[in-house]
Design an enzyme around this catalytic site. Structure first.
Site, PDB file in Angstrom:
ATOM      1  CB  SER A 119      -6.090  16.723  -3.327  1.00  0.00           C
ATOM      2  OG  SER A 119      -6.295  17.564  -2.537  1.00  0.00           O
ATOM      3  CG  HIS A 156       4.039  -7.989   9.840  1.00  0.00           C
ATOM      4  ND1 HIS A 156       3.241  -7.200  10.869  1.00  0.00           N
ATOM      5  CD2 HIS A 156       3.826  -6.261   9.406  1.00  0.00           C
ATOM      6  CE1 HIS A 156       2.549  -6.209  11.178  1.00  0.00           C
ATOM      7  NE2 HIS A 156       3.001  -5.577  10.243  1.00  0.00           N
ATOM      8  CB  SER A 158       0.605  -3.743   8.973  1.00  0.00           C
ATOM      9  OG  SER A 158       0.001  -2.642   8.741  1.00  0.00           O
ATOM     10  N   GLY A 160      -0.256   0.124   7.907  1.00  0.00           N
ATOM     11  CA  GLY A 160       0.284   1.119   8.071  1.00  0.00           C
ATOM     12  C   GLY A 160      -0.104   2.017   8.606  1.00  0.00           C
ATOM     13  NE  ARG A 161      -5.389   3.939   5.425  1.00  0.00           N
ATOM     14  CZ  ARG A 161      -5.901   4.163   4.549  1.00  0.00           C
ATOM     15  NH1 ARG A 161      -7.235   4.117   4.798  1.00  0.00           N
ATOM     16  NH2 ARG A 161      -5.399   4.746   3.978  1.00  0.00           N
ATOM     17  CB  SER A 166      -5.041  -0.306  13.066  1.00  0.00           C
ATOM     18  OG  SER A 166      -4.328  -1.258  13.014  1.00  0.00           O
ATOM     19  CG  ASN A 170       2.773 -10.758  12.876  1.00  0.00           C
ATOM     20  OD1 ASN A 170       2.891 -10.377  11.637  1.00  0.00           O
ATOM     21  ND2 ASN A 170       2.310 -10.196  14.275  1.00  0.00           N
TER      22      ASN A 170
END
Length: 288
Positions: A119, A156, A158, A160-161, A166, A170
């Protein structure tokens, strides 16, 4: 007016214009880029590019890590990679000693667009907002070198998890950019703001991404060549990374774009994983 006299005047004017054009030296590539940015700052309908904006329509990855992406099933080693990077001036200074204040946002995504069996998932996206204090010192170092740009800011980054996937950190990021003709060199050191070890998703990230990077860009006609070195000297060439790119004209607004990466940290989820990637696509903006 006699035809011969009119012809002589036209030829004389054309020669004068040609001489004046020849006497005007082109601006160095970095200075021209920075001047173009200032013009976009004054236009409320324009968002200024920050880092290069590109899409690699085919980006080959030699070594996708095992285990991290188990939930996605079988991933393909060729995918789409794109970067969106913009900045907005909060306040623009007209003084060399007083900084301008900018807010920037960059996003890099790795998209399994050709993986119809799974997918077509986005396997990794990195988000990078920044607040930047930027100076234009225009300081002459001699031998043709000038300091055109300097910065200090908060960064910062990231993916986003949450949970085991994750990744974030910073940093306080500084930087200085030198130019000589169409060659630009940038030295970008950073300091990681430490976190509580229990809440730190990647406590050893500086072992692989280091404490800074060196970037070089050279403009040759309408072609731009760029090279980035990160954590090579610091790690004794054991855990660093090198990235190179070449952009070339296709149309007035669109460039062809080739990118090569080898080393650690091609994205945050793979900060401690070594791989080599090579991609080709198009770019809207480059470093110069």
């Amino acid at each position: 007016m006699k035809p011969l006299l009119l012809t002589a005047l036209i030829l004389s004017s054309s020669q004068l214009m040609a001489n004046e054009t020849a006497d005007v030296e082109p601006e160095p590539a970095l200075e021209e880029r920075l001047q173009d940015e200032l013009e976009t700052f004054e236009n409320p309908f324009v968002i200024t590019p920050h880092k290069p904006n590109y899409i690699l329509l085919a980006n080959y990855n030699s070594n996708l890590p095992e285990g991290i992406y188990d939930k996605y099933g079988d991933l393909q080693d060729t995918e789409i990679k794109f970067q969106l990077s913009l900045k907005i001036p909060v306040w623009v200074s007209e003084s060399k000693s007083v900084p301008s204040v900018l807010v920037a946002y960059s996003q890099v995504s790795h998209w399994q667009a050709y993986n119809s069996d799974e997918s077509s998932p986005f396997r990794e996206t990195n988000y990078e907002p920044e607040v930047i204090f930027a100076w234009r010192p225009d300081y002459d170092l001699g031998a043709g070198w000038n300091i055109q740009w300097a910065q200090l800011g908060f960064n910062h980054q990231s993916n986003g998890r949450g949970g085991e996937l994750s990744r974030s950190w910073n940093r306080i990021v500084a930087g200085v950019a030198l130019e000589k003709d169409n060659l630009a060199l940038a030295f970008v050191p950073w300091y990681r703001i430490q976190e509580d070890r229990e809440n730190d998703d990647n406590h050893d990230i500086t072992d692989y991404l280091g404490h800074g990077k060196i970037q070089a860009a050279y403009k040759w006609g309408d072609h731009t060549f760029a090279l980035m070195s990160r954590n090579n000297l610091e790690s004794g060439f054991s855990e660093g990374a090198v990235e190179g790119s070449w952009s070339f004209p296709l149309t007035k607004r669109v460039k062809g774009y080739v990118q090569f990466f080898t080393g650690y940290g091609s994205n945050l989820i793979e900060y401690n994983h070594y791989n080599t990637t090579a991609g080709i696509g198009i770019a809207l903006t480059d470093w110069l």
